[in-house]
Motif scaffolding. Structure first.
Motif, PDB file in Angstrom:
ATOM      1  N   ALA A  24      81.109  -7.743 -46.442  1.00  0.00           N
ATOM      2  CA  ALA A  24      81.388  -6.814 -45.343  1.00  0.00           C
ATOM      3  C   ALA A  24      82.479  -7.318 -44.404  1.00  0.00           C
ATOM      4  O   ALA A  24      82.556  -6.886 -43.241  1.00  0.00           O
ATOM      5  N   HIS A  25      83.348  -8.222 -44.897  1.00  0.00           N
ATOM      6  CA  HIS A  25      84.429  -8.676 -43.996  1.00  0.00           C
ATOM      7  C   HIS A  25      85.605  -9.235 -44.797  1.00  0.00           C
ATOM      8  O   HIS A  25      85.731 -10.454 -44.988  1.00  0.00           O
ATOM      9  N   ILE A  26      86.478  -8.334 -45.240  1.00  0.00           N
ATOM     10  CA  ILE A  26      87.691  -8.739 -45.966  1.00  0.00           C
ATOM     11  C   ILE A  26      88.905  -8.076 -45.312  1.00  0.00           C
ATOM     12  O   ILE A  26      88.824  -6.939 -44.863  1.00  0.00           O
ATOM     13  N   GLY A 113      87.729  -0.253 -37.602  1.00  0.00           N
ATOM     14  CA  GLY A 113      87.687  -1.670 -37.267  1.00  0.00           C
ATOM     15  C   GLY A 113      88.212  -2.465 -38.459  1.00  0.00           C
ATOM     16  O   GLY A 113      88.674  -1.867 -39.416  1.00  0.00           O
ATOM     17  N   GLU A 114      88.112  -3.712 -38.376  1.00  0.00           N
ATOM     18  CA  GLU A 114      87.562  -4.554 -37.336  1.00  0.00           C
ATOM     19  C   GLU A 114      88.456  -4.500 -36.104  1.00  0.00           C
ATOM     20  O   GLU A 114      89.658  -4.654 -36.202  1.00  0.00           O
ATOM     21  N   SER A 115      87.834  -4.309 -34.948  1.00  0.00           N
ATOM     22  CA  SER A 115      88.589  -4.318 -33.702  1.00  0.00           C
ATOM     23  C   SER A 115      87.977  -5.338 -32.747  1.00  0.00           C
ATOM     24  O   SER A 115      86.794  -5.654 -32.824  1.00  0.00           O
ATOM     25  N   ALA A 165      80.644  -7.720 -36.163  1.00  0.00           N
ATOM     26  CA  ALA A 165      81.335  -8.767 -36.914  1.00  0.00           C
ATOM     27  C   ALA A 165      80.870 -10.150 -36.476  1.00  0.00           C
ATOM     28  O   ALA A 165      80.690 -10.411 -35.288  1.00  0.00           O
ATOM     29  N   HIS A 166      80.672 -11.032 -37.444  1.00  0.00           N
ATOM     30  CA  HIS A 166      80.342 -12.441 -37.190  1.00  0.00           C
ATOM     31  C   HIS A 166      79.067 -12.613 -36.363  1.00  0.00           C
ATOM     32  O   HIS A 166      78.896 -13.661 -35.726  1.00  0.00           O
ATOM     33  N   ALA A 167      78.215 -11.591 -36.308  1.00  0.00           N
ATOM     34  CA  ALA A 167      77.043 -11.670 -35.430  1.00  0.00           C
ATOM     35  C   ALA A 167      77.441 -12.190 -34.052  1.00  0.00           C
ATOM     36  O   ALA A 167      76.729 -13.000 -33.431  1.00  0.00           O
TER      37      ALA A 167
HETATM   38 ZN    ZN Z   1      88.189 -10.429 -39.432  1.00  0.00          ZN
END
Ligand code: ZN
Length: 266
Positions: A24-26, A113-115, A165-167
């Protein structure tokens, strides 16, 4: 299925004791384009055991290049930054709102996002507009924000689905757990959270939160700089190591089932 098959063509069979991963983060942003072709990126993801990935890029063309080649495996998120300069000014820049509104007409995006923003920006006009657009198009807001900002977004825009994002990067497992307890529209991805399993052993506080809310967490890698692509495989190996310390049904949800449920394959 098409995606999984497409990736399977280039990927060695994963070892038996590994979970498929929804990442969930690329990002596949402009500096990456010269170093890695889209085909090479898809191969790196497949070889790391990734079945599907949520992708956002600066500029957005990077995401669409991957999506065109693997529409079942790449989940496009619309990054609001036309270039890196937008990163700090966007909450009050009406041109960014117009850009996002126009691009959403493509109808392929599942998130905005990611924002990045702070608690003082939560009521800013473009953040407000993104919240309206997310509700209207049923998209997630994917936000790199601290815990106070995440909570302010959830209370200010109660209809919005927030992918955190990133908790929160530095929020403690206990604090993350409190927010997940309190807000049913909060989902959390764990990119760069090495504190989940320092030295490879799953942290007891994180473990407790995962067992309490197995449906609310996702894996993330975060290819925020080009050099990071060489570390994707190592990052997923580290994740596999702590997933194996969870009950299988919990590990499967965090590894890929939550991603597939929240972002169903086309
Ligand atoms: Zn990122």
């Amino acid at each position: 299925m098409a995606l999984a098959l497409a990736l399977a063509l280039v990927a060695p069979a994963p070892a038996a004791a590994q979970y498929p991963i929804f990442d969930a983060h690329i990002h596949y942003s402009r500096p990456d384009w010269d170093a890695y072709t889209p085909e090479r990126i898809l191969s790196i993801l497949a070889r790391a055991g990734e079945r599907r990935a949520l992708v956002s890029s600066t500029p957005d063309e990077g995401t669409l290049e991957l999506y065109r080649r693997a529409p079942a495996g790449i989940v496009p998120s619309l990054r609001p930054y036309r270039d890196r300069a937008d990163m700090s000014t966007w909450p009050r820049d009406p041109a960014v709102a117009a850009y996002v509104e126009e691009r959403l007409k493509r109808g392929v995006y599942r998130a905005i996002g990611e924002s990045h923003f702070g608690v003082g920006d939560v009521q800013a006009p473009v953040v407000k507009r993104f919240a309206e657009l997310a509700a209207q198009h049923r998209l997630f807001l994917w936000c790199h924000v601290d815990d106070a900002t995440a909570e302010a977004v959830l209370t200010t825009y109660p209809g919005v689905k927030l992918l955190w994002a990133h908790a929160g990067m530095s929020a403690s497992a206990r604090r993350v757990g409190e927010l997940v307890d309190r807000y049913p529209t909060l989902w959390v991805e764990l990119a760069l959270r090495t504190d989940v399993a320092p030295d490879g052993t799953l942290d007891p506080e994180w473990r407790a939160v995962f067992l309490r809310h197995p449906d609310r967490f996702l894996i993330g890698t975060d290819t925020w700089v080009t050099s990071r692509w060489e570390g994707v495989r190592g990052a997923t190996e580290a994740v596999q190591h702590w997933l194996l310390q969870l009950p299988r049904e919990v590990a499967e949800q965090i590894a890929w089932r939550n991603g597939d449920r929240l972002f169903p394959p086309p």
